[in-house]
Enzyme design. Structure first.
Site, short mmCIF file in Angstrom:
data_model
loop_
_atom_site.label_atom_id
_atom_site.label_comp_id
_atom_site.label_asym_id
_atom_site.label_seq_id
_atom_site.Cartn_x
_atom_site.Cartn_y
_atom_site.Cartn_z
N LYS A 18 -17.65 26.65 39.54
CA LYS A 18 -18.06 27.60 40.58
C LYS A 18 -19.58 27.84 40.56
O LYS A 18 -20.22 27.84 41.60
CB LYS A 18 -17.35 28.95 40.40
CG LYS A 18 -15.86 28.90 40.60
CD LYS A 18 -15.25 30.31 40.63
CE LYS A 18 -15.40 31.08 39.34
NZ LYS A 18 -14.63 30.52 38.21
N ARG A 94 -12.24 39.05 41.80
CA ARG A 94 -11.45 38.46 40.73
C ARG A 94 -10.12 39.20 40.54
O ARG A 94 -9.33 38.84 39.68
CB ARG A 94 -12.26 38.54 39.45
CG ARG A 94 -12.00 37.42 38.49
CD ARG A 94 -12.91 37.58 37.31
NE ARG A 94 -14.24 37.09 37.61
CZ ARG A 94 -14.91 36.25 36.81
NH1 ARG A 94 -14.39 35.85 35.68
NH2 ARG A 94 -16.10 35.86 37.13
N ARG A 131 -18.96 23.34 26.52
CA ARG A 131 -20.02 23.77 27.43
C ARG A 131 -21.22 24.36 26.69
O ARG A 131 -21.06 25.15 25.75
CB ARG A 131 -19.44 24.82 28.39
CG ARG A 131 -20.48 25.46 29.30
CD ARG A 131 -19.86 26.07 30.51
NE ARG A 131 -19.26 27.39 30.27
CZ ARG A 131 -18.70 28.13 31.23
NH1 ARG A 131 -18.63 27.66 32.47
NH2 ARG A 131 -18.18 29.30 30.95
N ARG A 163 -22.35 29.93 25.29
CA ARG A 163 -22.17 31.31 25.76
C ARG A 163 -21.34 32.09 24.75
O ARG A 163 -20.41 31.56 24.15
CB ARG A 163 -21.44 31.29 27.11
CG ARG A 163 -22.36 31.57 28.27
CD ARG A 163 -21.71 31.30 29.58
NE ARG A 163 -20.48 32.08 29.82
CZ ARG A 163 -19.87 32.13 31.00
NH1 ARG A 163 -20.34 31.44 32.02
NH2 ARG A 163 -18.76 32.82 31.15
N ARG A 174 -9.46 34.64 28.99
CA ARG A 174 -10.00 34.55 30.35
C ARG A 174 -9.08 33.73 31.25
O ARG A 174 -8.85 34.10 32.41
CB ARG A 174 -11.41 33.93 30.31
CG ARG A 174 -12.46 34.94 29.85
CD ARG A 174 -13.64 34.28 29.15
NE ARG A 174 -14.39 33.41 30.00
CZ ARG A 174 -15.08 32.34 29.57
NH1 ARG A 174 -15.08 32.03 28.29
NH2 ARG A 174 -15.76 31.62 30.41
#
Ligand code: ADP
Ligand code: ZN
Length: 222
Positions: A18, A94, A131, A163, A174
């Site tokens: 996204k 969300r 990531r 992150r 999540r």
């Protein structure tokens, strides 16, 4: 008078792309890009009381409470506000509550399209676990495709790091919240006739072209 700039919501699991696609769409259409996750991370880095509170939720993989999120976004989306005519929202709404609040805030001119970037769970799990993100420009890398020099961003020279919420536990939480809280929004937009589903597997450029085609079809561009 019709608007020429689209109003777009991006949906999709964590790791669906996204953020990357939203940045490209913003440039392509000359529209504003709002990422609530990015906004909260900036405020957390600045150390404001609000930012530090948001960070507690984020690092645990929990959602920031609806009333806080809506309060922040409402300022940006209000008619005449900084987001202007067209925009791409990434990470908001969300929850169903947020989706309804969004419709309430932008009654002057509703959404054109909600794009669901569809990527299977196995693929996002690999993307998220590997990531790494540039602290400065947010460019996304992967442990299998690092920057050229020692975790220094190829684009801006910033530090490329993991992150705080890309830990195994937070990723699981999540994705679980995505299923229970965010998936119901897909039906909400389908019922309103603004949903398009785009295959999010493949090269970023390919996925981008699919999304642009879907948006142009919705806003009546040839
Ligand atoms: P991801 O989608 O990969 O989790 P984001 O950068 O979009 O990453 O969001 C990071 C975190 O910020 C979320 O896990 C959540 O804690 C918080 N957050 C962002 N947007 C929202 C939102 N619309 N509602 C509630 N929490 C949000
Ligand atoms: Zn960078």
């Amino acid at each position: 008078m019709t608007r020429t700039k689209p109003r777009v919501v991006l949906l999709g699991k964590q790791g669906a792309g996204k953020g990357t696609q939203a940045a490209r769409l913003a440039e392509h259409y000359g529209i504003a890009h709002l990422s609530t996750g990015e906004l909260f991370r900036e405020r957390a880095a600045a150390g404001t009381a609000f930012g530090l509170e948001a960070k507690r939720y984020m690092d645990a993989g929990e959602l920031v409470p609806d009333d806080i999120v809506v309060g922040v976004v409402e300022e940006c989306l209000a008619p005449g506000g900084p987001l202007g005519d067209g925009f791409v929202l990434d990470g908001f709404p969300r929850t169903l509550y947020q989706a309804r609040e969004l419709d309430r805030v932008i009654t002057d001119s509703p959404l054109d399209v909600a794009v669901n970037i569809d990527v299977p769970r196995e693929i996002v799990l690999d993307r998220l676990a590997g990531r790494r993100v540039c602290e400065q420009c947010q460019r996304v890398y992967h442990v299998n495709m690092p920057p050229a020099h020692d975790w220094t961003c190829d684009t801006c020279g910033g530090r490329v790091v993991q992150r705080d919420d890309d830990t195994e536990e937070a990723i699981d939480r999540r994705l679980e919240l995505y299923e229970t809280e965010t998936v119901p929004i897909i039906d909400y937009y389908r019922e309103r006739g603004v949903l398009v589903v785009v295959d999010g597997v493949g090269e970023g450029e390919e996925v981008f072209e699919r999304i642009v085609k879907a948006i142009d079809a919705r806003i009546g561009c040839p």
